[in-house]
Design an enzyme around this catalytic site. Sequence first.
Site, mmCIF file in Angstrom:
data_model
loop_
_atom_site.group_PDB
_atom_site.id
_atom_site.type_symbol
_atom_site.label_atom_id
_atom_site.label_comp_id
_atom_site.label_asym_id
_atom_site.label_seq_id
_atom_site.Cartn_x
_atom_site.Cartn_y
_atom_site.Cartn_z
ATOM 1 N N GLU A 1 0.859 -1.194 0.000
ATOM 2 C CA GLU A 1 0.000 0.000 0.000
ATOM 3 C C GLU A 1 0.889 1.235 0.000
ATOM 4 O O GLU A 1 1.695 1.428 0.912
ATOM 5 C CB GLU A 1 -0.897 0.011 1.247
ATOM 6 C CG GLU A 1 -1.891 1.174 1.219
ATOM 7 C CD GLU A 1 -2.567 1.488 2.549
ATOM 8 O OE1 GLU A 1 -3.437 2.373 2.551
ATOM 9 O OE2 GLU A 1 -2.201 0.867 3.576
ATOM 10 N N GLU B 1 4.838 4.868 3.700
ATOM 11 C CA GLU B 1 4.405 6.237 4.017
ATOM 12 C C GLU B 1 5.642 7.123 4.132
ATOM 13 O O GLU B 1 6.612 6.739 4.770
ATOM 14 C CB GLU B 1 3.615 6.241 5.344
ATOM 15 C CG GLU B 1 3.211 7.606 5.847
ATOM 16 C CD GLU B 1 2.462 8.463 4.818
ATOM 17 O OE1 GLU B 1 1.465 7.998 4.255
ATOM 18 O OE2 GLU B 1 2.898 9.597 4.565
ATOM 19 N N ASP C 1 -3.103 11.719 -2.291
ATOM 20 C CA ASP C 1 -3.183 13.184 -2.404
ATOM 21 C C ASP C 1 -3.528 13.546 -3.853
ATOM 22 O O ASP C 1 -2.868 13.075 -4.784
ATOM 23 C CB ASP C 1 -1.830 13.804 -2.024
ATOM 24 C CG ASP C 1 -1.508 13.565 -0.554
ATOM 25 O OD1 ASP C 1 -2.437 13.561 0.274
ATOM 26 O OD2 ASP C 1 -0.318 13.354 -0.228
ATOM 27 N N LYS D 1 -3.293 21.009 -8.815
ATOM 28 C CA LYS D 1 -2.676 21.919 -9.799
ATOM 29 C C LYS D 1 -1.843 21.129 -10.805
ATOM 30 O O LYS D 1 -1.093 20.217 -10.421
ATOM 31 C CB LYS D 1 -1.779 22.935 -9.082
ATOM 32 C CG LYS D 1 -2.581 23.835 -8.172
ATOM 33 C CD LYS D 1 -1.859 25.110 -7.839
ATOM 34 C CE LYS D 1 -2.782 26.031 -7.075
ATOM 35 N NZ LYS D 1 -2.305 26.393 -5.759
ATOM 36 N N ASP E 1 -12.134 9.659 -2.779
ATOM 37 C CA ASP E 1 -13.378 10.436 -2.701
ATOM 38 C C ASP E 1 -13.354 11.529 -3.763
ATOM 39 O O ASP E 1 -14.301 12.282 -3.882
ATOM 40 C CB ASP E 1 -13.469 11.122 -1.330
ATOM 41 C CG ASP E 1 -12.317 12.102 -1.162
ATOM 42 O OD1 ASP E 1 -11.151 11.680 -1.350
ATOM 43 O OD2 ASP E 1 -12.558 13.295 -0.894
ATOM 44 N N THR F 1 -10.203 2.639 5.174
ATOM 45 C CA THR F 1 -9.062 3.440 5.632
ATOM 46 C C THR F 1 -9.583 4.518 6.597
ATOM 47 O O THR F 1 -10.793 4.727 6.706
ATOM 48 C CB THR F 1 -8.350 4.125 4.446
ATOM 49 O OG1 THR F 1 -9.095 5.280 4.072
ATOM 50 C CG2 THR F 1 -8.209 3.211 3.249
ATOM 51 N N TYR G 1 -9.362 7.794 6.184
ATOM 52 C CA TYR G 1 -10.072 8.800 5.380
ATOM 53 C C TYR G 1 -11.425 8.270 4.925
ATOM 54 O O TYR G 1 -12.416 8.981 4.916
ATOM 55 C CB TYR G 1 -9.237 9.182 4.140
ATOM 56 C CG TYR G 1 -8.271 10.313 4.380
ATOM 57 C CD1 TYR G 1 -7.267 10.206 5.333
ATOM 58 C CD2 TYR G 1 -8.340 11.483 3.644
ATOM 59 C CE1 TYR G 1 -6.371 11.229 5.551
ATOM 60 C CE2 TYR G 1 -7.444 12.519 3.844
ATOM 61 C CZ TYR G 1 -6.457 12.392 4.799
ATOM 62 O OH TYR G 1 -5.568 13.408 5.005
ATOM 63 N N GLU G 2 -11.437 7.015 4.539
ATOM 64 C CA GLU G 2 -12.671 6.425 4.009
ATOM 65 C C GLU G 2 -13.781 6.405 5.070
ATOM 66 O O GLU G 2 -14.944 6.677 4.782
ATOM 67 C CB GLU G 2 -12.355 5.004 3.551
ATOM 68 C CG GLU G 2 -13.472 4.328 2.808
ATOM 69 C CD GLU G 2 -13.010 3.006 2.207
ATOM 70 O OE1 GLU G 2 -11.868 2.581 2.457
ATOM 71 O OE2 GLU G 2 -13.808 2.406 1.478
HETATM 72 C C1 LIG Z 1 -4.657 11.787 1.934
HETATM 73 S S1 LIG Z 1 -3.617 10.751 2.828
HETATM 74 C C2 LIG Z 1 -4.509 9.201 2.878
HETATM 75 C C3 LIG Z 1 -4.011 8.281 3.954
HETATM 76 C C4 LIG Z 1 -4.643 6.875 3.980
HETATM 77 N N1 LIG Z 1 -4.322 6.151 2.777
HETATM 78 C C5 LIG Z 1 -6.136 6.909 4.196
HETATM 79 O O1 LIG Z 1 -6.868 6.606 3.240
HETATM 80 O O2 LIG Z 1 -6.579 7.200 5.310
HETATM 81 C C6 LIG Z 1 -2.339 10.391 1.636
HETATM 82 C C7 LIG Z 1 -1.054 9.889 2.259
HETATM 83 O O3 LIG Z 1 -0.160 9.500 1.218
HETATM 84 C C8 LIG Z 1 1.155 9.886 1.570
HETATM 85 N N2 LIG Z 1 1.940 9.993 0.335
HETATM 86 C C9 LIG Z 1 1.704 10.857 -0.697
HETATM 87 N N3 LIG Z 1 2.641 10.687 -1.658
HETATM 88 C C10 LIG Z 1 3.477 9.707 -1.218
HETATM 89 C C11 LIG Z 1 4.639 9.112 -1.750
HETATM 90 N N4 LIG Z 1 5.151 9.503 -2.935
HETATM 91 N N5 LIG Z 1 5.260 8.142 -1.047
HETATM 92 C C12 LIG Z 1 4.765 7.755 0.172
HETATM 93 N N6 LIG Z 1 3.672 8.301 0.739
HETATM 94 C C13 LIG Z 1 3.028 9.262 0.054
HETATM 95 C C14 LIG Z 1 0.956 11.208 2.280
HETATM 96 O O4 LIG Z 1 2.063 11.548 3.108
HETATM 97 C C15 LIG Z 1 -0.323 10.944 3.084
HETATM 98 O O5 LIG Z 1 -0.039 10.416 4.357
#
Ligand SMILES: C[S@@+](CC[C@H](N)C(=O)[O-])C[C@H]1O[C@@H](n2cnc3c(N)ncnc32)[C@H](O)[C@@H]1O
Length: 230
Positions: A62, A87, A136, A140, A172, A209, A211-212
């Site tokens: 993941e 992460e 994320d 942009k 989402d 998750t 967020y979900e």
């Molecule tokens: C919006 S959060 C969602 C967290 C989790 N997956 C959830 O659904 O609850 C996105 C996560 O992805 C991580 N992330 C984004 N780009 C990443 C990358 N290139 N490598 C590792 N983690 C990354 C961010 O630091 C953040 O913690």
Amino acid sequence: MRMRRVGWAVDYLDEAQKLVRDPETHAGKWKELFESRKTEAPEAPDTEEALLEGVPGRLHVEFGTGKGGYSLDMARLYPEEYFVAVEKNDSAAGIAASKYDAEGPENLRLIWNDARFMDTWFAPEEVDMIHLNFSDPWPKNRNAKRRLSADSFLRQYAAILKPDGKLAMKTDNAALFEYSLLQFSRAGWPLQEISVDFRRSEHPEDAMTEYERKFTTEGKPIYRAVWRRK
Ligand SMILES: C[S@@+](CC[C@H](N)C(=O)[O-])C[C@H]1O[C@@H](n2cnc3c(N)ncnc32)[C@H](O)[C@@H]1O
């Protein structure tokens, strides 16, 4: 949503047990790592859902696990399969690591680093399934390369996945979903499953998750797609 800084996270990560500090040394050998740490007696499933049928030895990764809940719950649901959560954010990784140490089963590990280095951690065709959960969106255009469904990531996923490997994405964010559908389609990945309201029906086979859970509670639809490696 920006993650609040967690003061103890980096110190915790220095000591964390389930954190893999040298992921490159496990490329091609993740199964060995998990199998060498298995306890003699098979671990008893600690939730009722753990009785779901799994495929022993399957390797899941993941990317962007955040606080780590998805991989933790999936590792409990499928005790015979292996889960690596990735992460890059210090605070989120610290929280995930502390959860994994406190309550994580042996079939779960964490990598604290940027997903863009994945091809140094996994050998070609080593991974069975990739999960991208609420990545994320980077709305942009100038930041499009950072999206986890940008071209450079798709090429790396194709390299580390097995020929019949799959990638599942949940979000989402309609714009990110649309972008990702186009990206995978242009790259020739066959679409296997799609839903624009995944939680409308029960899915005990797939964990929620952090967020979900929040978005579902707010009544927002969850978009989900699964692709097969091209
Ligand atoms: C919006 S959060 C969602 C967290 C989790 N997956 C959830 O659904 O609850 C996105 C996560 O992805 C991580 N992330 C984004 N780009 C990443 C990358 N290139 N490598 C590792 N983690 C990354 C961010 O630091 C953040 O913690």
